[in-house]
Design a protein around this motif. Structure first.
Motif, PDB file in Angstrom:
ATOM      1  N   GLU A 136       0.830  -1.204   0.000  1.00  0.00           N
ATOM      2  CA  GLU A 136       0.000   0.000   0.000  1.00  0.00           C
ATOM      3  C   GLU A 136       0.867   1.259   0.000  1.00  0.00           C
ATOM      4  O   GLU A 136       0.569   2.241  -0.684  1.00  0.00           O
ATOM      5  CB  GLU A 136      -0.917  -0.013   1.222  1.00  0.00           C
ATOM      6  CG  GLU A 136      -1.876   1.165   1.270  1.00  0.00           C
ATOM      7  CD  GLU A 136      -2.876   1.047   2.405  1.00  0.00           C
ATOM      8  OE1 GLU A 136      -3.653   2.003   2.609  1.00  0.00           O
ATOM      9  OE2 GLU A 136      -2.886   0.007   3.091  1.00  0.00           O
ATOM     10  N   THR A 190      -4.503   0.124  -6.367  1.00  0.00           N
ATOM     11  CA  THR A 190      -5.428   0.300  -5.239  1.00  0.00           C
ATOM     12  C   THR A 190      -5.809  -1.020  -4.592  1.00  0.00           C
ATOM     13  O   THR A 190      -6.460  -1.031  -3.558  1.00  0.00           O
ATOM     14  CB  THR A 190      -6.719   0.997  -5.707  1.00  0.00           C
ATOM     15  OG1 THR A 190      -7.378   0.172  -6.690  1.00  0.00           O
ATOM     16  CG2 THR A 190      -6.406   2.353  -6.325  1.00  0.00           C
ATOM     17  N   GLN A 244      -4.594  -1.587  -0.973  1.00  0.00           N
ATOM     18  CA  GLN A 244      -5.306  -0.663  -0.090  1.00  0.00           C
ATOM     19  C   GLN A 244      -6.731  -1.151   0.153  1.00  0.00           C
ATOM     20  O   GLN A 244      -7.227  -1.130   1.288  1.00  0.00           O
ATOM     21  CB  GLN A 244      -5.323   0.737  -0.703  1.00  0.00           C
ATOM     22  CG  GLN A 244      -6.105   1.757   0.118  1.00  0.00           C
ATOM     23  CD  GLN A 244      -6.298   3.071  -0.639  1.00  0.00           C
ATOM     24  OE1 GLN A 244      -5.926   3.185  -1.797  1.00  0.00           O
ATOM     25  NE2 GLN A 244      -6.874   4.049   0.021  1.00  0.00           N
TER      26      GLN A 244
END
Length: 825
Positions: free
Chosen positions: A462, A481, A484
């Motif tokens: 992340e 992403t 995350q």
């Protein structure tokens, strides 16, 4: 010399003669083959879902997939859906709900995004206020016309419904009401045969809208995952390969010191990669993150071969021999060594084909075949090209920039490399014993190395590494992403999902004894499962749903009581009617999570004891499943990953043992055939066994586990390391046969061939170590271990091999030495 030995040497001499006498024909044949293999490169497919690749044939994964498809739940989706994960200080305010609906409205307006419906807090709240609001536009208008108080009261009332609360983060406060995150599932109306690429385009379109709306919404789904996994492979290659090439180029310049020879070496490396990738395309082997390491691995071996052939050729030309005679001598000395290195490297690289895991098996196949290509290109094509180039140089007066070998006995490097010979010549036995004890100690320490499997190993972290921001275009990686999103899901939703074991049970659950049989297994749970006050396992199942709803509804409680002949609160007759009533009640959404519509499948979730390890819980869960009356399988992410972890460990051990055994047998046999000295095979393998022991010990010391990729490094280390000991031993035998003095032979060997080994080690260790800069942890760890493996193998061939050869020479020269034992060949 035996007949078989003569036939082998005769065959290699004929091959060498073809290289020397017909170089144009050799080059032409290889160019034609290159065109053929290049045509296979466009056929390569990319494997994006590494987790699925590792779990495809697992019974635990199949049970998990069945649960995902058969049981309803708050996050139950199909592949043609997109999840919108909304985060803020409170996603249940009217403003945040409107922001979510604004994104849905934009998605609904774009026909190419194929939105079929949406289920999330915002649509549910809007429809609770006005049930006629069916479209995102109508729902937005409803919330715009509602007051903040009206929205709060509606959310508070909905908070009691599991279907609504399940879409909210674990910190959902029903009284406030407030939650830090929510999930909205958008379904898409797509035709059959819709590809992952098409779904990726849709989800990227949804992501673009969310970004334009400036909403705190992350898009999550199969298409996004496919796109990011594919980009990870591309970005990793874009970052790693230029660095590998630059580092190798720098050291190759130092090793070759001639731009034309350098170009020949680089061209050979390129052709090796082209051939290997072409083979992948023709063989239908998908390219995944595992295989990113293969071209780097082949470059490491190719560099070694290239430096040896050019360096050995220069040793002859500098003594005044003509190019043809110099290449004939160099090839005659190196060809057998190249063949031995190739066979043992194929054993080392290819030993991973015994793995039960497809990605590891594919890597074994690709690297083993690639090693064969490396031998053909560097052992046959490169000498032919070198002769043609030198002939062109002589005819057209093109000067040589530097044609001296890397090292000699008089050079500083040569004197350093011969120090182990000088140090160990008086007490080789003591040196061997010290090295053996040290290796055994490191190997024993390394047996405690951890084994792990985590899908995040294949994803960029992340928080990006510091060097990422300094990578220029077009090599800079894109934005990711996925990690995350996974972290948000793990942190805020279903926080206990990794603290449970699920048992999937198949059986006719309308039979009278079905629920009693389901409950009976809970009487004696394993120690790793949490235990309720009554001594039974702490579990959630269709039984607990029945009992929970009976406490809320008197009529249903009476129905259960009338059909409970044993009086333990578990009905044991008329189960079909009880299920009908339950599935028609407000508790239906909970019931659907634990019993399938056809009443032939059930799942039971068991909480893990807080003091139990995940390994113990997974093993106990698998054993516990055998106690059920019906067919049962333990599953869940914890169980699946533990199963893969066990298979990874087995792959590492099996691959290492296979590589060692095959290499040992081959080396003993080949040295018995060629030299009537079979013990040389064991001597060759001794330093590499020490290098592997130090490598596994270093892994534990650095806290680097055996994972999906690093598990292959033990067998690969055999393949990489053999090159160093075989080249050293081959040169030593030539010198030893000529002089009869092992110390003199080793001094000449390490000052000559040792220089090539040094150049090869520096080039390959730093080049392969560049994988440590890859954007995924699994490639980074593998690159570092490859660099360490090459370094340890080099050190072992310089430090451990000389005393072992000196000790062997004492035995060889004594009466009864192995050279006097007749062989059947």
């Amino acid at each position: 010399m035996t007949d078989l030995s003569e036939r082998i040497e005769g065959a290699t001499e004929r091959l060498n003669e073809t290289i020397v006498s017909r170089p144009k024909t050799v080059v032409l044949v290889f160019l034609v083959l290159t065109v053929v293999f290049a045509a296979g490169i466009p056929l390569i497919e990319t494997e994006t879902d590494m987790t699925d690749a590792f779990t495809e044939d697992l019974a635990e994964q199949q049970a998990y997939d069945t649960i995902e498809s058969e049981f309803a739940g708050p996050f139950t989706t199909d592949e043609e859906s997109t999840q919108l994960i909304h985060t803020s200080s409170n996603v249940l305010t009217r403003e945040e709900l409107l922001a979510s609906l604004s994104v849905l409205e934009q998605v609904d307006d774009q026909s190419d995004l194929r939105m079929d419906g949406a289920n999330g807090p915002a649509p549910i709240v809007a429809q609770a206020i006005d049930e006629t609001a069916q479209t995102p536009t109508e729902q937005r208008q409803v919330l715009e016309g509602a007051t903040d108080r009206q929205v709060r009261e509606t959310v508070r009332a909905l908070g009691e419904e599991p279907g609504f609360a399940g879409l909210l983060a674990d910190d959902f406060n029903e009284g406030s009401p407030a939650a830090s995150a929510s999930i909205t599932v958008v379904t898409h109306d797509v035709p059959s045969g819709f590809s992952e690429e098409d779904l990726s385009d849709i989800q990227l379109g949804v992501e673009s809208i969310a970004d334009d709306e400036s909403a705190n919404i992350i898009i999550f789904g199969e298409g996004i995952m496919f796109d990011e996994f594919e980009n990870v492979i591309i970005d990793s290659l874009a970052i790693v390969m230029p660095i590998v090439v630059l580092l190798m180029l720098a050291f190759l310049i130092a090793a070759y010191r001639d731009p034309i020879d350098l170009s020949l070496g680089l061209l050979s490396l390129l052709l090796t990669v082209v051939w290997t990738f072409g083979f992948l395309g023709y063989a239908g082997i998908p390219f995944d993150q595992q295989l990113v390491a293969v071209p780097v691995l082949l470059l490491a071996v190719g560099v070694d071969f290239g430096i040896h052939i050019i360096n050995r050729y220069r040793e002859e030309t500098i003594q005044g021999y003509e190019p043809l005679e110099a290449m004939r001598t160099a090839n005659n000395q190196l060809m057998i060594a190249f063949i031995i290195v190739t066979v043992t490297s194929v054993f080392g690289f290819g030993a991973n084909v015994v793995s039960d895991l497809d990605p590891i098996r594919n890597m074994g196949i690709a690297s083993g075949i690639g090693m064969l290509f490396t031998f053909l290109i560097f052992g046959i094509l490169l000498p032919s090209m070198k002769l043609l180039v030198d002939d062109f140089r002589e005819k057209h007066g093109v000067p040589e920039f530097n044609s001296t070998p890397i090292a000699s006995e008089d050079s500083s490097l040569g004197r350093i490399l011969t120090l182990p010979v000088k140090a160990s010549q008086y007490a080789p036995t003591a040196f061997v014993l010290v090295i053996l004890v040290s290796g055994a100690a490191m190997g024993a320490y390394g047996t405690g190395v951890d084994t792990s499997f985590d899908e995040e190993d294949f994803l960029p972290p992340e928080d990006e590494e510091w060097y990422i921001e300094y990578i220029p275009e077009p090599f800079a990686p894109g934005e990711y992403t996925f990690t995350q999103t996974i972290n948000i899901l793990e942190d805020r939703f279903d926080a206990n999902q990794d603290e449970t074991v699920t048992i999937f049970v198949e059986g006719p659950f309308e039979e009278e004894h079905a629920l009693e049989a389901l409950d009976r297994a809970n009487d004696d749970p394993p120690s790793s499962l949490a235990v309720a006050p009554g001594g039974e396992a702490d579990e959630q199942s269709i039984i607990t749903v029945i009992q929970s709803y009976a406490e809320q509804d008197e009529e249903f409680a009476a129905l259960v009581d009338r059909n409970d002949r044993s009086g333990n609160g578990i009905p044991d007759r008329n189960l079909d009617r009880i299920y009908d009533e339950l599935f028609a009640s407000p508790a239906s959404s909970q019931a659907e999570q634990y019993l399938t519509d056809d009443r032939r499948g059930a799942q039971i979730e068991y909480v893990i004891d807080t003091e139990a390890s995940q390994e113990d819980a997974a093993e106990d869960g698998a054993a516990f499943a055998e106690d059920f009356h019906y067919s049962a399988t333990a599953t869940g992410q914890l169980v699946i990953f533990d199963a893969i972890t066990g298979m990874i460990f087995d792959s590492a051990v099996d691959g290492l043992i296979l590589a060692l055994v095959l290499s040992a047998v081959f080396l003993v046999v080949i040295y018995a055939i060629l030299e009537r000295r079979p013990l040389l095979g064991i001597v060759n393998l001794f330093p590499i066994a020490i290098a592997v022991a130090f490598l596994i010990g270093t892994m534990r010391l650095l806290g680097m586990p055996l994972n999906a990729l690093t598990a292959t490094i033990l067998a690969i280390s055999i393949g990489l390391g053999i090159a160093y000991t075989v080249h050293t031993t081959a040169r030593f035998i030539d010198e030893y046969n000529a002089t009869g003095d092992p110390v003199t032979a080793l001094t000449t060997t390490l000052s000559g061939t040792g220089g090539a080994l040094t150049g090869s080690m520096l080039t390959t260790s730093l080049g392969t170590g560049a994988l440590a800069l890859a954007i995924t942890p699994v490639l980074g760890d593998f690159g570092m271990l490859m660099a360490l493996s090459v370094f340890y193998s080099f050190v072992a061939s310089i430090v451990a091999l000389p005393p072992a050869l000196l000790l062997w020479a004492k035995f060889d020269s004594a009466d009864g030495g192995f050279e006097r034992i007749p062989t059947p060949w």
